[in-house]
Design a protein around this motif. Structure first.
Motif, mmCIF file in Angstrom:
data_model
loop_
_atom_site.group_PDB
_atom_site.id
_atom_site.type_symbol
_atom_site.label_atom_id
_atom_site.label_comp_id
_atom_site.label_asym_id
_atom_site.label_seq_id
_atom_site.Cartn_x
_atom_site.Cartn_y
_atom_site.Cartn_z
ATOM 1 N N VAL A 1 -3.954 -3.019 4.608
ATOM 2 C CA VAL A 1 -3.384 -3.527 3.364
ATOM 3 C C VAL A 1 -4.118 -2.965 2.143
ATOM 4 O O VAL A 1 -3.520 -2.777 1.076
ATOM 5 C CB VAL A 1 -3.369 -5.070 3.348
ATOM 6 C CG1 VAL A 1 -2.432 -5.607 4.405
ATOM 7 C CG2 VAL A 1 -4.762 -5.642 3.560
ATOM 8 N N GLU A 2 -5.406 -2.706 2.282
ATOM 9 C CA GLU A 2 -6.142 -2.080 1.182
ATOM 10 C C GLU A 2 -5.617 -0.666 0.917
ATOM 11 O O GLU A 2 -5.454 -0.256 -0.232
ATOM 12 C CB GLU A 2 -7.642 -2.036 1.504
ATOM 13 C CG GLU A 2 -8.357 -3.363 1.363
ATOM 14 C CD GLU A 2 -8.596 -3.746 -0.089
ATOM 15 O OE1 GLU A 2 -8.222 -2.972 -0.985
ATOM 16 O OE2 GLU A 2 -9.132 -4.841 -0.328
ATOM 17 N N ASP A 3 -5.322 0.054 1.980
ATOM 18 C CA ASP A 3 -4.821 1.412 1.833
ATOM 19 C C ASP A 3 -3.437 1.438 1.191
ATOM 20 O O ASP A 3 -3.103 2.346 0.427
ATOM 21 C CB ASP A 3 -4.780 2.095 3.211
ATOM 22 C CG ASP A 3 -4.338 3.545 3.124
ATOM 23 O OD1 ASP A 3 -4.903 4.292 2.306
ATOM 24 O OD2 ASP A 3 -3.417 3.926 3.877
ATOM 25 N N HIS B 1 -4.021 -1.317 -2.460
ATOM 26 C CA HIS B 1 -5.154 -1.048 -3.350
ATOM 27 C C HIS B 1 -5.582 -2.301 -4.118
ATOM 28 O O HIS B 1 -5.758 -2.291 -5.336
ATOM 29 C CB HIS B 1 -4.811 0.077 -4.334
ATOM 30 C CG HIS B 1 -4.314 1.326 -3.671
ATOM 31 N ND1 HIS B 1 -5.131 2.140 -2.906
ATOM 32 C CD2 HIS B 1 -3.078 1.892 -3.632
ATOM 33 C CE1 HIS B 1 -4.427 3.160 -2.445
ATOM 34 N NE2 HIS B 1 -3.177 3.023 -2.854
ATOM 35 N N GLY B 2 -5.722 -3.390 -3.386
ATOM 36 C CA GLY B 2 -6.189 -4.638 -3.982
ATOM 37 C C GLY B 2 -5.110 -5.552 -4.500
ATOM 38 O O GLY B 2 -5.381 -6.718 -4.806
ATOM 39 N N ASP B 3 -3.873 -5.081 -4.616
ATOM 40 C CA ASP B 3 -2.780 -5.895 -5.147
ATOM 41 C C ASP B 3 -2.022 -6.544 -3.991
ATOM 42 O O ASP B 3 -0.899 -6.172 -3.677
ATOM 43 C CB ASP B 3 -1.848 -5.035 -5.996
ATOM 44 C CG ASP B 3 -0.783 -5.872 -6.701
ATOM 45 O OD1 ASP B 3 -0.967 -7.105 -6.782
ATOM 46 O OD2 ASP B 3 0.227 -5.299 -7.143
ATOM 47 N N TYR B 4 -2.638 -7.499 -3.358
ATOM 48 C CA TYR B 4 -2.046 -8.167 -2.194
ATOM 49 C C TYR B 4 -2.673 -9.549 -2.047
ATOM 50 O O TYR B 4 -3.666 -9.878 -2.704
ATOM 51 C CB TYR B 4 -2.277 -7.361 -0.913
ATOM 52 C CG TYR B 4 -3.737 -7.277 -0.503
ATOM 53 C CD1 TYR B 4 -4.307 -8.235 0.334
ATOM 54 C CD2 TYR B 4 -4.550 -6.241 -0.959
ATOM 55 C CE1 TYR B 4 -5.643 -8.167 0.704
ATOM 56 C CE2 TYR B 4 -5.883 -6.159 -0.596
ATOM 57 C CZ TYR B 4 -6.429 -7.136 0.234
ATOM 58 O OH TYR B 4 -7.762 -7.067 0.584
ATOM 59 N N GLU B 5 -2.065 -10.362 -1.175
ATOM 60 C CA GLU B 5 -2.640 -11.642 -0.781
ATOM 61 C C GLU B 5 -2.438 -11.825 0.716
ATOM 62 O O GLU B 5 -1.463 -11.320 1.293
ATOM 63 C CB GLU B 5 -1.998 -12.804 -1.542
ATOM 64 C CG GLU B 5 -0.517 -12.995 -1.217
ATOM 65 C CD GLU B 5 0.109 -14.195 -1.912
ATOM 66 O OE1 GLU B 5 -0.610 -14.909 -2.625
ATOM 67 O OE2 GLU B 5 1.317 -14.410 -1.702
ATOM 68 N N HIS C 1 2.132 0.156 7.853
ATOM 69 C CA HIS C 1 2.373 1.400 7.109
ATOM 70 C C HIS C 1 3.841 1.815 7.224
ATOM 71 O O HIS C 1 4.492 2.150 6.227
ATOM 72 C CB HIS C 1 1.479 2.519 7.655
ATOM 73 C CG HIS C 1 0.063 2.458 7.171
ATOM 74 N ND1 HIS C 1 -0.295 2.721 5.875
ATOM 75 C CD2 HIS C 1 -1.090 2.151 7.823
ATOM 76 C CE1 HIS C 1 -1.614 2.597 5.737
ATOM 77 N NE2 HIS C 1 -2.118 2.249 6.907
ATOM 78 N N ALA C 2 4.371 1.789 8.459
ATOM 79 C CA ALA C 2 5.763 2.190 8.680
ATOM 80 C C ALA C 2 6.734 1.190 8.067
ATOM 81 O O ALA C 2 7.764 1.572 7.499
ATOM 82 C CB ALA C 2 6.022 2.344 10.178
ATOM 83 N N LEU C 3 6.424 -0.102 8.169
ATOM 84 C CA LEU C 3 7.283 -1.120 7.566
ATOM 85 C C LEU C 3 7.342 -0.945 6.055
ATOM 86 O O LEU C 3 8.417 -1.009 5.444
ATOM 87 C CB LEU C 3 6.760 -2.518 7.916
ATOM 88 C CG LEU C 3 6.596 -2.891 9.392
ATOM 89 C CD1 LEU C 3 6.118 -4.327 9.524
ATOM 90 C CD2 LEU C 3 7.882 -2.690 10.164
#
Length: 311
Positions: free
Chosen positions: A13-15, A18-22, A90-92
Motif C-alpha cells: 500500500v505504501e508503494d 505513498h502514504g495516502d491510505y488508511e 497492485h493488479a487490482l
C-alpha cells in the motif's frame, strides 16, 4: 498472524498510495492478544484504524463494519490469514485506474482447500446461480477492490441478515476479474466448520431468491395430481375386482413420506419467516465497543456506521 500480515501488506500500500491510505482493522470479538497488538501498531503507523466490536458478530457483520468505516475512494476487504496475497493489490489497483468499478480476485487454484470443500463450493455456486437472478461469480470471495460509489451503494442496503457475496453481486457496476492462486492459511485454524458452511449456503440462497418456496407449490400440485390419479385407480379397481386386503405397509410408507415432505416444506417456509422476524426487529448489524485512530471531531450523526447503531 497480524505482524506477519502487516509486514507484507504495508510495503504494497505504501508503494501504491505513498502514504495516502488508511487500514481499517475490525476486531470481531477476539479472545486472544489481537487488540493489544493492534494498539501497539497504531502507535507506530498513524494510518492504522481499529474498530473493536462488542462481541463476535460473525464474518458478514465484521465485513459490513469495515465497509462502513472505510472512507477511501477505493476499498479493498482482505482477511488477515494471508490466503489472499496482499501483493495482488497492485493488479487490482491497476484495473481500477483503467476504469473498472469493481475488481474481483478469483481463485484459479484452490488446492489449499480440501477436496470436500472444493466440491461443495462448486455445487453451491451452481445451485445458487440456477435459483437466483443475481449471478454469483465462481470462486470469488470477499477479496476485491470496490470504487467509492460501489461502497456507497452497498452501504445503502438496509437488510440486517447479510450475505455479502450476493450483495456485492446485486449492486452490479462495471466489473473485471483478476485470477490468482490461493495459498494455504499462514497460521491459525478456520472457524468455518461444515455445519457453519451449510448454514452460510442456506443463508445465501434464501437471501436472494424465493424459488425454493415456488418449487414446493409445484411439488404440491404434482403430489395432488398423483394422489387424484391413484384414487381414481383404486375406485375403478374396487368396482371391477372388489375389495382387496388392505396394504398396511404401503399405507404407512405413503403417510410417512407425505409427512416428511410437509415438514420439509414447513421448515423452508419457517426459514423465510425467520428472516422477516429478524429484519422486523431492526437490531443493528454490529455494535462497536471502541474505535482507535479515527478523527475525534466526527459527531455521532456523522460517524461511519451510525445508520446501524454502530457509533
Amino acid at each position: 498472524m497480524l505482524k506477519q500480515f502487516f509486514a507484507r501488506l504495508l510495503p504494497v500500500v505504501e508503494d501504491i498510495a505513498h502514504g495516502d491510505y488508511e487500514l481499517v482493522c475490525i476486531d470481531d470479538g477476539s479472545t486472544d492478544d489481537s487488540f493489544s497488538i493492534l494498539m501497539q501498531m497504531t502507535a507506530i503507523n498513524p494510518r492504522l484504524r481499529v474498530v473493536e466490536l462488542s462481541r463476535n458478530f460473525g464474518k458478514e457483520a465484521a465485513l459490513t463494519a469495515g465497509i462502513e468505516y472505510a472512507t477511501g475512494q477505493a476499498v479493498i476487504p482482505i482477511d488477515a490469514d494471508l490466503q489472499d496475497p496482499p501483493e495482488l493489490i497492485h493488479a487490482l489497483f491497476a484495473e481500477w485506474k483503467n476504469g473498472a468499478d469493481v475488481v474481483l480476485a478469483r481463485r484459479s487454484n484452490r488446492d489449499s482447500d480440501s477436496l470436500l470443500k472444493r466440491q461443495s463450493s462448486q455445487w453451491f455456486y451452481r445451485l445458487y446461480n440456477q435459483l437466483s437472478n443475481t449471478h454469483l461469480p465462481d470462486n470469488v470471495g470477499d477479496f476485491r477492490l470496490m470504487d467509492r460509489m460501489v461502497v456507497d451503494a452497498v452501504r445503502a442496503l438496509p437488510e440486517r441478515q447479510r450475505f455479502m457475496k450476493g450483495i456485492f453481486a446485486w449492486v452490479g457496476f462495471k466489473t473485471v476479474t483478476v485470477d490468482y492462486t490461493r495459498a494455504p492459511r499462514a497460521g491459525g485454524k478456520t472457524k468455518f466448520t461444515g455445519w457453519r458452511l451449510w448454514n452460510f449456503a442456506l443463508e445465501g440462497i434464501t437471501s436472494f431468491t424465493t424459488v425454493p418456496l415456488r418449487v414446493w407449490t409445484y411439488i404440491g400440485l404434482i403430489g395432488a395430481g398423483l394422489s387424484a390419479a391413484y384414487a381414481c385407480f383404486i375406485i375403478l379397481r374396487t368396482l371391477i375386482s372388489g375389495v382387496d386386503v388392505p396394504g398396511y405397509a404401503s399405507l404407512l410408507v405413503a403417510v410417512l413420506f407425505m409427512g416428511s415432505m410437509q415438514l420439509v416444506s414447513v421448515g423452508l417456509i419457517g426459514e423465510y419467516i425467520g428472516r422477516l422476524y429478524v429484519e422486523a426487529k431492526q437490531r443493528p448489524i454490529f455494535i462497536v465497543r471502541r474505535t482507535v485512530g479515527f478523527d475525534p471531531t466526527l459527531g455521532e450523526c456523522d460517524a461511519p456506521g451510525s445508520r446501524h447503531g454502530a457509533t
